[in-house]
Every structure is written in C-alpha cells, then in structure tokens.
Write a protein that holds these residues in place. Structure first.
Motif, mmCIF file in Angstrom:
data_model
loop_
_atom_site.group_PDB
_atom_site.id
_atom_site.type_symbol
_atom_site.label_atom_id
_atom_site.label_comp_id
_atom_site.label_asym_id
_atom_site.label_seq_id
_atom_site.Cartn_x
_atom_site.Cartn_y
_atom_site.Cartn_z
ATOM 1 N N GLY A 1 52.828 55.918 28.588
ATOM 2 C CA GLY A 1 51.901 54.940 29.159
ATOM 3 C C GLY A 1 50.484 55.417 28.924
ATOM 4 N N ASP B 1 51.773 51.394 33.255
ATOM 5 C CA ASP B 1 52.092 51.061 31.866
ATOM 6 C C ASP B 1 53.325 51.828 31.384
ATOM 7 O OD1 ASP B 1 51.563 49.849 29.291
ATOM 8 O OD2 ASP B 1 50.829 51.803 28.624
ATOM 9 N N ALA B 2 53.526 53.025 31.931
ATOM 10 C CA ALA B 2 54.691 53.834 31.550
ATOM 11 C C ALA B 2 55.972 53.321 32.199
ATOM 12 C CB ALA B 2 54.463 55.296 31.927
ATOM 13 N N GLY B 3 55.850 52.360 33.104
ATOM 14 C CA GLY B 3 57.037 51.829 33.762
ATOM 15 C C GLY B 3 57.562 52.729 34.861
#
Lengths: 270, 236, 254
Positions: C45, C154-156
C-alpha cells in the motif's frame, strides 16, 4: 508478500526465462534490445538545486542535487567536488532493509560517480570560489522508490537530468571568511551526456534494461556508460561472466540506443 | 433496520454501514455504540441479513479448504515449506508410512517446485498445514507463475467458475488459480501468456465495475494486438 | 568541511493585526493539500501527499513474516514504523540515517496509527510502515501520519478507521491552523494532533510552549475542525482510483 518470493520462485522463473530467451523472447514481450518506457514526472518534489523523478517501466527513482560550499580536496585545489550517495529505500522493495547503504547501493553510487568523471561531464574548474580554499560541493542523492529491475540505469538517467537542471547559488565571500548567497544562480556546467545501459545475459542472450525478474534469473549482468561521441566512459561487470564478443556487441547496441534515450530525456542538442 | 449505504457501494475503513440488527460479516465490525462499520476499502454486500465488505486489496490470509498454489522454499526430511504468497509459510508433511509411499503417487519435492495444495488446518498461532491428498493436487511441472492481488481471486475464478473457464477456453487448459494469488500457467507461446496477463490485470483493475466478463471476452477476442484499455490512476 | 550558504532570517511580522499570515492565509485556513494512493508498484500500500511545501511518500508492507523471528508476537501483528528525511528534503543537506528526532517521530507516528489497526487479525506477522519525507516544510509528522494511514487502507489492512493528523499553533495572540515554516521556526507554540476519525479519539498530541487553558481548548477545537476537512480529502483520495476506472470503462463503452 513473502520476502522469500524472489528466491523461492527463482528456479522456476529462470527456467521459463531461459526457454523464452533461447527463442529470442522476453516475458514482457519486449525485443531483446528494447528499453522500457521512460517517464519524467513534472512538479516540485525536493529542496534540491536540481532534481528528477523518473520511471523506467515500473521502476521509479528520485534524485536530488544539493549544492554546498566547502574546501576542495588537497590534491585538487582548483576543482569543485562531486559526491554521490544511493539509498535503496525499504519502500522500494520488500527485500530492502533500513540501514546504511549496502554493497549494492555503494556499487550503484560509485558507478554513477564514474559515469560523470569518466566522461568529464562536469567542468569542475568552474566550481572554484577561492582556489585551494573554497569550492562548490555537488551532492547527488539517489533514492530508489520502486524496484522493478535495473535501478542503476534509472538512477544514472535521473542523476544526469537532475545535474543538467541544477542551478548553483552564487555566493560572495565575506570578510570573516564565511559565504553569503548573492541571490544569483548559474547553471551547473554539465558538458557531456553520459548515458548508462545495463544488460542481462540469460541462456547466452543479451537483453537491454533487464526487469527485476530478468535480473533475478540472469547468468550475468553488466552496465556501461556511453557519451555523446559514442565513447565508453565507464564500465562495470556486475555479476557472472561475459565473452569479449558479448561485451563488444552490447557496446554497439548501447551506442545505437544513445540518441533515442538522449532525445527522450530532452538532452539531444543540435 | 437497513443499510445506510447502497449495496455494492465502495466503502472505507471506519465508514458507518448500518445501525440495528443486521449481522456483521467479513470485514465488518461493531463499534462501541453497536453500529456496524467497515474495516476495509471494499464493496458492501448485503445478503440474508448479513452485511459484509468484499475487500479490494490485501494479502492472502489462509483459510481451511482453500486451494493454493505454492512454491517450495525448503525441504527438510519429510517437511516441505512452501511460499504461499502470505505472511505465513505453508507446511506440507509428507507421509512417513510405507502405506503412504505405496499409495501410488510417490512424492519428492525440491526447492522451486510448484505445488497445488489444500489448506488442511490453520489456527493463526502456527503456520498453515497443507495437504496434497486429493483430486488434482500435487506438483505442477514447468510453466510460470503470475502474481495477482489475492483479494481479486474470487473474480478471476468467477461465479460458478465462469471466468476461469472463459480464460481456459480462449488461452489454454493449463491455468491454475490459487486462492492465494499465485496463478500457475503453462501455455504454448509467449503471446498466450501475455494475453493471459493482460486479462488478469484487467480483472484486477476493473472487477468493481459491472460487465466484467464482457470486457474480458472482448479483450480475449481482440487478442494481443488489441489496444490496452487505459485506466491507469497511478499518477502523482 | 562544508559551510552553510542558506542563512535564514525571521520575517518581520508573522501575523498582522487583521490575522493575515506570512503566506497570505487567514488564521483558520489550511495550506493546499493533494493526496494520491497507490503511487508505488512494489509496496502493498502507498500514498503520496503534498501539503503546503511538504512532499511525502508513505508505503506499507504487510502483514508479512517477521524478521528477525524473535520479535514475533504470538497473538497479534507487530507494527513497525520508520520516519525518514531525505538528504534533499531540507535547505541544508541532511545527513542520511536516523537521528534522535526521527527516532522519536517514528515512535510517535506508530503510536498514532496503532489504535486504528486490528492487530489481532494478523497474529505472528509484521506490518511495516515507512514514511519518507522528500521535501519538508513544517508539519511533516502530521502529513506523514495522514499519508501512512492512507497507505495502510490502500494495503487492505483491517482498520477501525482512518487516522487524520494536523498541527495547530499559537502565534502571538492567535491560535492558528496548520502552522507554516515561518510559524514553525519563529512562532510560539506548535501542537501536532492526530485523531482516529471513527470516534474522534486523539492518538497523537504533542505540545511545546505555554498555552492557557482557554487557548489549549481553542487549539483542540480548531484541530478537530481542520481534521474534518483533511479527512474528506483522505476519503476522496481512497475512492478516486476506483472512480477513475469506472469512468474510463464507461468512456470506452459509450
């Protein structure tokens, strides 16, 4: 993502890439002598006197040039000083770790350093303020942001661009020996356009601008720097072994590609 | 009570999804006031009174019964360790018994081998145990691996395997999608593998937009020469 | 041996009696802010933030295997953070490598983000957060925290919610939003604050210099107002990539 991925999948990858290479093919569909697209990002990114954010395919680097004033080296009292430093930031790859530059980073920094020295690209004598006492120090800091292979060419190209864009703040020497910026600037005298070309050898085939997968699978890697007159200005065999003919062939490819890259960087004169 | 957001809407971590008595599903948590909130960037999915969020990014977290593609990273005695594209290393214990060896498929593994395996046990406290006992499981020979976003694997497989069947029909039989985001592929020529990679990237990028299989079909029929759709957002 | 060539002189006046600041802002205005997620390919991310003259890259790797192994926490994810300033991020070239300030900020940023992360979902793993300051212009820890929170999303990675940070300060009699470089250098008080936006809990608060109780309360209220604005930009940045793809698909089909 597993940090051992680059190691564990390597043997499978090597076999696959060897198989492709023996048929003159590359995994991403490129020709053997084809570079990935070069993009130059516009904007203001650093507080350097010169800078460039460049991507080569999915590889991204940022170079900032800082100019300071200091004393020259005793053996070159009439010359300015160039210093290069590479940081392989942990943001760029799961395999990069924080800490002082490792041997790969130092090799890249020195390779770029030699690119500029070997081509006599910078007129160091114009960087003298007071002979033997005060000269300009040009410090090139190279940041790897995103590692998808061939960082060294990306760093060299971005450094070239950043140096060509560098404006040196003119200084006046005060009575106490200190310096004060005059408010004027002059462009850093960069007289040559040394461009770096790296090759991987897989299954006896040379490929220009190796991707990360190609670097991992490569039998050998080399980097050479060519100037505007087609002279080779610096060379580094990095891993493995090459036949003399292979090196000669790579050089002729690099010479042939030089105008294309120079043009892409907006550095083709005349 | 019903949803405070639209079904299939993109939601963000912390976003309020529902108040009242809907059940919290995957990637949904209950806050201090009893409200349901998302814990991830993803698509809201409401079915049978349960709200879940289908994530759009993320690493692979093993689940029992998952079929994964692994790459052997170490072999020590009858223990084989596999890189399964996860924070956890897959562990495969080979049968020690004479019986196991006689049961037909003698198995030897070496570093770099690609293995299709099933997650047999995983509790989070130790590494997941894998097994290769089962239909179609075992070593995959040759080929290469394409890495995809594990969160998009369900879309690459598709409803009732529709997407993977489409890819196999158009590109080749030897495509195996691991739940962990490793896709193993062995195809005749480079063009096919490039085409597959393009199709996978399209699915990864556009899976949240309806009409995905039509667009994948178009791409596969247009072939490698087709114009690559430009929807790159990685612009600073 | 090198000597500084950039000698800085304080501005004559930091804020006018009418409340106009050295960069022309009013006391309660933010600087221009731009955010983008997913700017790096390798990281799990990433986010890029421009905030005034700051330029910041944040990247997240993980959850991934812990190295060295002995740092592993059996019941949850280890969270590590590194705040780092580039040599070219300052007027005077900064020597690469950590110093006392960057070590403290690494900790402060990690502690600002930690309450937002569901660490128990990822036992025995590590989440690595890297904040790279490539151009610094006052308020880097807050802009860095804001960027890192985007990179985590964003990296989940499973999170309670986003973390939003910004600084407020006192310049003379004024409580100001988002101090600029001049105010950071020559102002009176700097107060960096971070909020876990889901329930407005404060996860970072530092302060240097005297504030009366009234001023302190006013500063916190102002920070909360500023955070609401920054939070909207974070949400927009996280949604943007998906909307861009939606629009481009629609464009292709029409």
């Amino acid at each position: 993502m597993g940090s051992q991925e680059e190691v564990s999948a390597a043997s499978l990858l090597r076999e696959y890439l060897r198989d492709l290479a023996s048929r003159g093919e590359r995994k991403d569909g490129r020709a053997m002598d084809e570079m990935r697209p070069i993009e130059i990002r516009s904007g203001l990114f650093t507080k350097g006197e010169g800078e460039a954010w460049l991507s080569l395919g999915d590889t991204q680097v940022l170079v900032g040039v800082k100019v300071d004033v200091g004393t020259p080296f005793p053996d070159t009292p009439n010359k300015g000083v160039l210093m290069t430093n590479t940081e392989l930031l942990p943001i760029a790859s799961p395999t990069f770790e924080p800490g002082p530059p490792n041997e790969d980073a130092v090799e890249m920094a020195r390779l770029v350093d030699r690119a500029f020295r070997g081509s006599n690209a910078i007129d160091f004598e114009e960087l003298v303020i007071k002979e033997g006492q005060l000269v300009y120090l040009v410090m090139v800091d190279m940041y790897a942001l995103d590692h998808d292979g061939n960082l060294v060419d990306a760093l060299e190209l971005a450094s070239l661009l950043a140096l060509k864009r560098t404006n040196v703040p003119k200084v006046v020497v005060r009575e106490d020996g200190g310096v004060t910026p005059s408010g004027d600037f002059f462009p850093l005298p960069v007289r040559e356009t040394p461009i770096s070309f790296s090759f991987a050898k897989i299954a006896g085939r040379l490929m220009l601008d190796p991707s990360l997968e190609e670097e991992v699978a490569a039998d050998a890697l080399m980097t050479m720097v060519v100037d505007s007159q087609g002279r080779v200005c610096s060379f580094q065999k990095r891993t493995g072994a090459f036949a003399p003919e292979e090196i000669k062939r790579a050089l002729s490819i690099a010479r042939e590609k030089w105008p294309q890259v120079a043009e892409r960087l907006g550095l083709l004169e005349g | 009570m019903s949803l405070l957001v639209k079904n299939r809407e993109i939601v963000l971590p912390g976003q309020l999804l529902a108040k009242g008595n809907l059940k919290p599903g995957e990637n949904v948590y209950v806050d201090g006031r009893g409200f349901l909130r998302s814990s991830k960037v993803g698509l809201v999915d409401l079915s049978r009174g349960e709200v879940r969020v289908i994530p759009l990014r993320g690493v692979y977290m093993p689940k029992v019964e998952d079929i994964v593609v692994g790459v052997v990273s170490r072999v020590a005695g009858n223990t084989v360790l596999l890189d399964i594209n996860s924070p956890y290393t897959g562990v495969l214990l080979l049968p020690r018994s004479r019986e196991g060896r006689r049961s037909g498929r003698r198995r030897t593994f070496s570093v770099g081998d690609v293995v299709l395996a099933k997650v047999r046990a995983f509790d989070g406290a130790s590494n997941p145990l894998l097994t290769v006992e089962g239909e179609g499981l075992g070593k995959l020979s040759g080929g290469t691996i394409i890495k995809v976003n594990p969160a998009k694997v369900p879309r690459i497989i598709g409803k009732r395997r529709s997407m993977i069947n489409l890819l196999r029909d158009k590109i080749g039989r030897d495509i195996v999608v691991g739940r962990n985001g490793f896709v193993w592929v062995k195809v005749r020529d480079l063009q096919s593998s490039l085409l597959l990679e393009r199709a996978l990237r399209l699915i990864e990028r556009e899976s949240h937009v309806p009409g995905l299989s039509d667009r994948v079909t178009d791409l596969l029929e247009g072939g490698i020469a087709a114009e690559l759709p430009n929807s790159d957002y990685r612009e600073v | 041996m090198k000597m500084p060539i950039y000698l800085q002189e304080p501005p004559e006046i930091l804020i006018t009696p009418e409340g106009v600041r050295t960069d022309g802002r009013g006391p309660h205005d933010l600087r221009p802010i731009k955010m983008t997620v997913g700017v790096l390919n390798r990281a799990d991310g990433s986010a890029y933030v421009e905030w005034g003259g700051n330029r910041i890259l944040a990247a997240v790797y993980g959850p991934r295997e812990v190295h060295p192994k002995h740092l592993t926490l059996p019941d949850r994810a280890l969270v590590r953070c590194r705040y780092n300033m580039a040599p070219f991020s300052t007027e005077e070239r900064k020597r690469p490598g950590p110093d006392r300030r960057s070590i403290e900020l690494s900790k402060v940023i990690r502690e600002a983000l930690l309450p937002a992360i569901f660490v128990d979902k990822y036992p025995g793993t590590v989440i690595d957060i890297f904040v790279e300051i490539i151009r610094s212009d006052a308020g880097t820890r807050c802009a860095g925290t804001t960027a890192a929170s985007l990179a985590l999303a964003d990296a989940g990675i499973a999170m309670r919610g986003l973390v939003t940070a910004l600084a407020v300060g006192r310049v003379g009699d004024w409580i100001v939003m988002d101090p600029n470089h001049d105010e950071d250098m020559y102002g009176d008080v700097d107060v960096p604050v971070a909020f876990l936006m889901e329930d407005k809990e404060i996860t970072l608060l530092q302060l240097d210099g005297p504030l009366t109780e009234d001023e302190f309360n006013e500063a916190l209220d102002l920070a909360m107002k500023g955070a609401d604005l920054v939070y909207e930009m974070q949400k927009e940045a996280l949604r943007r990539p998906y909307l861009v793809v939606e629009r481009s698909v629609a464009g292709r089909e029409s």
